[in-house]
Write a protein that holds these residues in place. Structure first.
Motif, PDB file in Angstrom:
ATOM      1  N   LEU A   5       0.818  -1.204   0.000  1.00 54.42           N
ATOM      2  CA  LEU A   5       0.000   0.000   0.000  1.00 54.42           C
ATOM      3  C   LEU A   5       0.855   1.258   0.000  1.00 54.42           C
ATOM      4  N   SER A   6       1.899   1.286   0.810  1.00 52.22           N
ATOM      5  CA  SER A   6       2.800   2.447   0.860  1.00 52.22           C
ATOM      6  C   SER A   6       3.516   2.639  -0.463  1.00 52.22           C
ATOM      7  N   ILE A   7       3.992   1.548  -1.023  1.00 55.13           N
ATOM      8  CA  ILE A   7       4.723   1.627  -2.287  1.00 55.13           C
ATOM      9  C   ILE A   7       3.784   2.056  -3.412  1.00 55.13           C
ATOM     10  N   VAL A  11       4.217   5.367  -5.719  1.00 55.55           N
ATOM     11  CA  VAL A  11       4.341   5.307  -7.178  1.00 55.55           C
ATOM     12  C   VAL A  11       3.279   6.179  -7.831  1.00 55.55           C
ATOM     13  N   ILE A  12       2.043   6.059  -7.380  1.00 55.77           N
ATOM     14  CA  ILE A  12       0.946   6.848  -7.949  1.00 55.77           C
ATOM     15  C   ILE A  12       1.162   8.340  -7.689  1.00 55.77           C
ATOM     16  N   GLY A  13       1.576   8.672  -6.477  1.00 51.39           N
ATOM     17  CA  GLY A  13       1.820  10.078  -6.144  1.00 51.39           C
ATOM     18  C   GLY A  13       2.914  10.695  -6.992  1.00 51.39           C
ATOM     19  N   ILE A  14       4.000   9.972  -7.164  1.00 53.66           N
ATOM     20  CA  ILE A  14       5.113  10.482  -7.969  1.00 53.66           C
ATOM     21  C   ILE A  14       4.699  10.604  -9.433  1.00 53.66           C
ATOM     22  N   ALA A  15       4.046   9.580  -9.954  1.00 52.11           N
ATOM     23  CA  ALA A  15       3.632   9.607 -11.360  1.00 52.11           C
ATOM     24  C   ALA A  15       2.673  10.759 -11.636  1.00 52.11           C
ATOM     25  N   THR A  16       1.735  10.989 -10.730  1.00 55.30           N
ATOM     26  CA  THR A  16       0.768  12.074 -10.894  1.00 55.30           C
ATOM     27  C   THR A  16       1.458  13.434 -10.860  1.00 55.30           C
ATOM     28  N   ALA A  17       2.286  13.646  -9.861  1.00 51.50           N
ATOM     29  CA  ALA A  17       2.988  14.928  -9.735  1.00 51.50           C
ATOM     30  C   ALA A  17       3.930  15.149 -10.916  1.00 51.50           C
ATOM     31  N   ALA A  41      15.906  22.677 -17.023  1.00 48.58           N
ATOM     32  CA  ALA A  41      16.589  21.739 -16.129  1.00 48.58           C
ATOM     33  C   ALA A  41      15.590  20.948 -15.286  1.00 48.58           C
ATOM     34  N   VAL A  42      14.581  21.633 -14.779  1.00 48.29           N
ATOM     35  CA  VAL A  42      13.553  20.948 -13.981  1.00 48.29           C
ATOM     36  C   VAL A  42      12.829  19.921 -14.836  1.00 48.29           C
ATOM     37  N   LEU A  43      12.461  20.319 -16.039  1.00 51.38           N
ATOM     38  CA  LEU A  43      11.756  19.406 -16.942  1.00 51.38           C
ATOM     39  C   LEU A  43      12.579  18.149 -17.208  1.00 51.38           C
ATOM     40  N   MET A  44      13.863  18.322 -17.459  1.00 53.00           N
ATOM     41  CA  MET A  44      14.722  17.174 -17.724  1.00 53.00           C
ATOM     42  C   MET A  44      14.815  16.247 -16.507  1.00 53.00           C
ATOM     43  N   GLU A  45      14.977  16.809 -15.325  1.00 55.96           N
ATOM     44  CA  GLU A  45      15.079  15.983 -14.112  1.00 55.96           C
ATOM     45  C   GLU A  45      13.774  15.267 -13.796  1.00 55.96           C
ATOM     46  N   VAL A  46      12.665  15.962 -13.963  1.00 53.89           N
ATOM     47  CA  VAL A  46      11.361  15.344 -13.712  1.00 53.89           C
ATOM     48  C   VAL A  46      11.165  14.156 -14.646  1.00 53.89           C
ATOM     49  N   ASN A  47      11.466  14.353 -15.922  1.00 58.03           N
ATOM     50  CA  ASN A  47      11.298  13.264 -16.894  1.00 58.03           C
ATOM     51  C   ASN A  47      12.265  12.112 -16.645  1.00 58.03           C
ATOM     52  N   ASP A  48      13.502  12.419 -16.260  1.00 56.88           N
ATOM     53  CA  ASP A  48      14.476  11.365 -15.958  1.00 56.88           C
ATOM     54  C   ASP A  48      14.053  10.560 -14.728  1.00 56.88           C
ATOM     55  N   THR A  49      13.569  11.245 -13.711  1.00 54.81           N
ATOM     56  CA  THR A  49      13.129  10.562 -12.494  1.00 54.81           C
ATOM     57  C   THR A  49      11.913   9.692 -12.787  1.00 54.81           C
ATOM     58  N   ARG A  50      10.987  10.230 -13.566  1.00 57.59           N
ATOM     59  CA  ARG A  50       9.801   9.453 -13.942  1.00 57.59           C
ATOM     60  C   ARG A  50      10.197   8.215 -14.745  1.00 57.59           C
ATOM     61  N   SER A  51      11.164   8.351 -15.627  1.00 55.57           N
ATOM     62  CA  SER A  51      11.632   7.217 -16.421  1.00 55.57           C
ATOM     63  C   SER A  51      12.253   6.137 -15.537  1.00 55.57           C
ATOM     64  N   THR A  52      13.081   6.553 -14.600  1.00 56.01           N
ATOM     65  CA  THR A  52      13.704   5.594 -13.674  1.00 56.01           C
ATOM     66  C   THR A  52      12.633   4.868 -12.865  1.00 56.01           C
ATOM     67  N   THR A  89       9.355  15.743  -2.357  1.00 56.60           N
ATOM     68  CA  THR A  89      10.085  16.655  -3.238  1.00 56.60           C
ATOM     69  C   THR A  89       9.226  17.060  -4.433  1.00 56.60           C
ATOM     70  N   PHE A  90       8.543  16.093  -5.034  1.00 56.05           N
ATOM     71  CA  PHE A  90       7.661  16.422  -6.159  1.00 56.05           C
ATOM     72  C   PHE A  90       6.535  17.349  -5.705  1.00 56.05           C
ATOM     73  N   SER A  91       5.988  17.115  -4.526  1.00 57.35           N
ATOM     74  CA  SER A  91       4.908  17.972  -4.013  1.00 57.35           C
ATOM     75  C   SER A  91       5.404  19.403  -3.794  1.00 57.35           C
ATOM     76  N   GLU A  92       6.582  19.548  -3.217  1.00 55.83           N
ATOM     77  CA  GLU A  92       7.150  20.872  -2.986  1.00 55.83           C
ATOM     78  C   GLU A  92       7.427  21.578  -4.309  1.00 55.83           C
TER      79      GLU A  92
END
Length: 143
Positions: A5-7, A11-17, A41-52, A89-92
């Protein structure tokens, strides 16, 4: 591997944000000639993190099962902590970007971006750290 449930919530929270932030920044960087380099730079990091995360998602949600000797190398509480930190971090970042104007930027809007650039850079650094942690988890699980 971990509390499902936590995981799953992480995952859903990160993907949505990530999707919301990415959409905002894609529109902004494509339509504005004045888009700050920070936005790119933010766009690139967000997309890289989402990909990982998308590569790691099958393991986290239990759809793929690593060798048990590998999954035992990852303490459950550590995985949950990493996921929670990533969600925070994504929420902030989302909250910070929501307060910035991304259309028809004038001098005052550019100044507002510049004023928040340090905070954005700090959040990008945290995203990079989370991405590295997620990559290490993926490396451990893949062998």
């Amino acid at each position: 591997m971990a509390d499902p449930l936590s995981i799953a919530a992480g995952v859903i929270g990160i993907a949505t944000a990530a999707t919301q932030i990415s959409s905002l920044l894609i529109d902004f960087t494509r339509t504005s000639k004045e888009a700050p380099q920070t936005a790119h730079a933010v766009l690139m990091e967000v997309n890289d993190t989402r990909s990982t995360l998308s590569h790691l998602q099958p393991y986290l949600l239990g759809n793929e099962h690593p060798d048990s000797s590998r999954s035992q190398l990852l303490p459950v509480d550590q995985v949950v902590t990493i996921m929670s930190g990533c969600v925070l971090t994504f929420s902030e970042l989302e909250l910070l970007l929501d307060g910035l104007k991304t259309e028809g930027m004038g001098i005052l809007d550019r100044a507002q971006w510049a004023r928040k650039e340090k905070a954005i850079d700090n959040l990008v650094q945290r995203l990079q750290n989370h991405k590295a942690s997620l990559s290490l988890i993926l490396h451990v699980l893949n062998g």
